[in-house]
Design a protein around this motif. Structure first.
Motif, PDB file in Angstrom:
ATOM      1  N   ASP A 198      17.938 -64.640  -6.288  1.00  0.00           N
ATOM      2  CA  ASP A 198      17.461 -62.878  -5.729  1.00  0.00           C
ATOM      3  C   ASP A 198      16.109 -62.760  -5.559  1.00  0.00           C
ATOM      4  OD1 ASP A 198      18.079 -60.649  -3.914  1.00  0.00           O
ATOM      5  OD2 ASP A 198      18.618 -59.179  -5.792  1.00  0.00           O
TER       6      ASP A 198
ATOM      7  N   GLU B  42      30.324 -58.159   7.627  1.00  0.00           N
ATOM      8  CA  GLU B  42      29.540 -58.882   9.109  1.00  0.00           C
ATOM      9  C   GLU B  42      30.536 -59.308   9.530  1.00  0.00           C
ATOM     10  OE1 GLU B  42      26.812 -61.851   5.076  1.00  0.00           O
ATOM     11  OE2 GLU B  42      28.921 -62.337   5.941  1.00  0.00           O
TER      12      GLU B  42
ATOM     13  N   SER C 164      25.434 -55.397   0.409  1.00  0.00           N
ATOM     14  CA  SER C 164      24.798 -56.640  -0.631  1.00  0.00           C
ATOM     15  C   SER C 164      24.293 -55.843  -1.740  1.00  0.00           C
ATOM     16  CB  SER C 164      24.171 -57.479   0.161  1.00  0.00           C
ATOM     17  OG  SER C 164      24.054 -56.688   1.217  1.00  0.00           O
TER      18      SER C 164
ATOM     19  N   ILE D 185      30.738 -58.058   1.600  1.00  0.00           N
ATOM     20  CA  ILE D 185      29.677 -57.545   2.159  1.00  0.00           C
ATOM     21  C   ILE D 185      30.763 -58.698   3.086  1.00  0.00           C
ATOM     22  CG2 ILE D 185      28.200 -59.211   2.102  1.00  0.00           C
ATOM     23  CD1 ILE D 185      27.034 -59.540  -0.641  1.00  0.00           C
ATOM     24  N   ARG D 186      31.049 -59.721   2.796  1.00  0.00           N
ATOM     25  CA  ARG D 186      31.664 -60.644   4.786  1.00  0.00           C
ATOM     26  C   ARG D 186      32.561 -59.706   5.194  1.00  0.00           C
ATOM     27  NH1 ARG D 186      33.146 -66.400   1.930  1.00  0.00           N
ATOM     28  NH2 ARG D 186      31.016 -66.719   1.497  1.00  0.00           N
TER      29      ARG D 186
ATOM     30  N   LYS E  14      30.411 -51.894  -3.956  1.00  0.00           N
ATOM     31  CA  LYS E  14      31.421 -52.783  -3.742  1.00  0.00           C
ATOM     32  C   LYS E  14      32.730 -52.552  -3.403  1.00  0.00           C
ATOM     33  CE  LYS E  14      29.660 -55.946  -7.752  1.00  0.00           C
ATOM     34  NZ  LYS E  14      29.314 -55.975  -9.075  1.00  0.00           N
TER      35      LYS E  14
ATOM     36  N   LEU F 214      26.041 -52.835   5.072  1.00  0.00           N
ATOM     37  CA  LEU F 214      25.830 -54.472   5.042  1.00  0.00           C
ATOM     38  C   LEU F 214      24.467 -54.697   3.524  1.00  0.00           C
ATOM     39  CD1 LEU F 214      27.040 -56.999   5.851  1.00  0.00           C
ATOM     40  CD2 LEU F 214      24.696 -57.482   7.517  1.00  0.00           C
ATOM     41  N   GLU F 215      23.614 -53.775   3.676  1.00  0.00           N
ATOM     42  CA  GLU F 215      22.622 -53.511   3.314  1.00  0.00           C
ATOM     43  C   GLU F 215      23.320 -52.731   1.559  1.00  0.00           C
ATOM     44  OE1 GLU F 215      19.806 -54.846   2.667  1.00  0.00           O
ATOM     45  OE2 GLU F 215      18.947 -54.740   4.651  1.00  0.00           O
TER      46      GLU F 215
ATOM     47  N   ASN G 237      22.837 -52.340  -8.253  1.00  0.00           N
ATOM     48  CA  ASN G 237      23.715 -53.316  -9.643  1.00  0.00           C
ATOM     49  C   ASN G 237      23.352 -53.789 -10.812  1.00  0.00           C
ATOM     50  OD1 ASN G 237      25.164 -55.763  -9.207  1.00  0.00           O
ATOM     51  ND2 ASN G 237      24.239 -56.519  -7.752  1.00  0.00           N
TER      52      ASN G 237
END
Ligand code: ADP
Ligand code: ASP
Ligand code: MG
Length: 409
Positions: free
Chosen positions: A292, A217, A205, A213-214, A209, A201-202, A259
């Motif tokens: 952010d 989750e 986020s 992310i979802r 890619k 998850l980290e 990123n």
């Protein structure tokens, strides 16, 4: 015999040849007796093409029509894959998101899945058919087509796996698993056999890619067994797991994410009085701009410098908002930089190891890379640096934390 949800990404269905190869692969699972629900993305490049068509007509495309347009890519691939399966003698049926009632909220272009009807899917599976579902799309209660955000087919797959209580959700892509960092940037990146949900998850986020992310989750929340694999190569891939064995045994750092979509704004000489942070960030969020990282310095002349980062696409608009704030607050000046990038080290092992951040900062210093902003959490340390140093930084950190692949003997 298992119930599998298998998702194939854009490059895996990028040509008719590849679609035929995917059909062969799916058929092999069917022949073994597995029930298979397939989720596909649009052919590679197609979603980008559709998005640029929209922008040729409107700078800010109308939200409802945007989703009607960009969801079409997936409708092409479900039909082609179903035809390819049928032509191999493997019974298949395709469905768009609305046909199987993947119901979402009405947040166009970033909708969230609320529920999925599984009855018809089960009937097809019981009748021996492969069910082929369009990723990335859903439908509101009122019948409007929605999309789930870039990379959203991953989430369609995980949501279906959760709803169907599938044995495994397999994300097939153009790499053979989750790596210590993007293998396209660091040659020595290593495939991980497994990674915890928390770390994945980290990583997602913070910019990796490989999974939306979802989807991570969702998988964590509904306890979906999730695996990333290569579409055209055999191998175990990477399993995303819950179990965090003994943390003392964990490496300090499991992976490095980065990123480039970042931009930084600074307001200088802001009066140092209560309420300033909300007077700055209030108008920014009112303009629908997500913030952010945030840094505020205390200074001696009763003014402070206030810096925050936003998505690079929002830079222009954020600068306009900030110019207005500077006037209202009587601040001295503002400036901005959209040539920055964020690099992060991630690992649950950080909880039980001291000195991780120091080791990171030393590795960057050794390469002469200046750190502009730092932010930390229990299992990650992120820094903002000049974009031109990004690849150097990722490689340096990859070696500093001993993530490099051992050279072949
Ligand atoms: P798909 O079209 O199949 O959904 P994506 O392009 O969304 O594929 O995701 C796969 C890509 O993710 C890889 O080609 C790789 O460059 C990138 N990637 C970034 N970080 C990582 C990582 N840590 N491990 C594996 N792949 C990564
Ligand atoms: N086709 C969509 C995209 O390019 C969804 C996906 O590929 O997962 O973002
Ligand atoms: Mg993807």
């Amino acid at each position: 015999m298992a119930l599998l949800v298998q998702k194939f990404g854009g490059t895996s269905v990028g040509t008719v040849e590849r679609i035929k190869a995917i059909a062969e692969k799916v058929k092999r699972f069917r022949d073994q007796g597995d029930d298979v629900v397939v989720v596909v993305s649009a052919m590679s490049g197609e979603t980008n093409r559709l998005i640029s068509l929209a922008h040729e007509i409107q700078d800010q495309p109308e939200a409802r029509e945007y989703d009607v347009l960009v969801s079409t890519g997936e409708q092409v691939t479900i039909a082609l894959l179903s035809m390819a399966l049928e032509s191999l003698g493997c019974s298949a049926r395709s469905y768009t998101g609305s046909q199987i009632a993947i119901t979402t909220d009405d947040a166009h272009s970033k909708a969230r899945i609320q529920k999925i009807e599984t009855e018809n899917i089960r009937k097809d599976l019981d009748a021996g058919r492969v069910v082929v579902v369009a990723g990335f799309q859903g439908v509101t209660e009122k019948g409007a087509i929605t999309t789930l955000g870039r990379g959203g087919s991953d989430t369609t797959a995980v949501a279906l796996a959760a709803a169907l209580e599938a044995d495994e959700c397999q994300i097939y892509t153009d790499v053979d698993g989750v790596y210590t960092t993007d293998p396209r940037v660091v040659e020595g990146a290593r495939r991980l056999d497994k990674i915890t949900f928390e770390e994945m998850l980290e990583m997602a986020s913070l910019g990796s890619k490989v999974l939306q992310i979802r989807s991570v989750e969702f998988a964590g929340k509904y306890n979906v067994r999730l695996r990333v694999l290569h579409s055209f190569q055999e191998g175990p891939g990477t399993l995303i797991t819950i179990d965090e064995e003994d943390e003392m045994e964990q490496p300090m750092v499991s992976g490095i994410a980065f990123n480039r979509d970042e931009a930084k704004l600074t307001i200088k000489g802001v009066p140092d009085i209560p309420g300033v942070a909300s007077r700055i960030l209030g108008p920014v969020s009112a303009a629908n701009i997500e913030v952010d990282m945030i840094v505020q310095n205390v200074s001696e002349d009763r003014t402070t410098d206030f810096t925050f980062t936003v998505h690079r696409n929002d830079f222009q608009r954020a600068q306009e908002v900030v110019a207005q704030i500077v006037e209202e607050l009587g601040a001295r000046e503002h400036d901005g930089d959209n040539k920055i990038a964020k690099v992060s080290i991630v690992g649950v092992g950080m909880r039980s190891h001291a000195g991780v951040a120091t080791r990171m900062f030393e590795a960057l210093a050794k390469e002469g890379i200046n750190i502009q902003i730092i932010s930390t959490s229990e299992i990650k340390v992120s820094v903002i640096i000049a974009e031109k140093y990004l690849e150097l930084a990722v490689r340096a950190l990859h070696s500093a934390f001993e993530l490099d692949q051992l050279p072949a003997a």
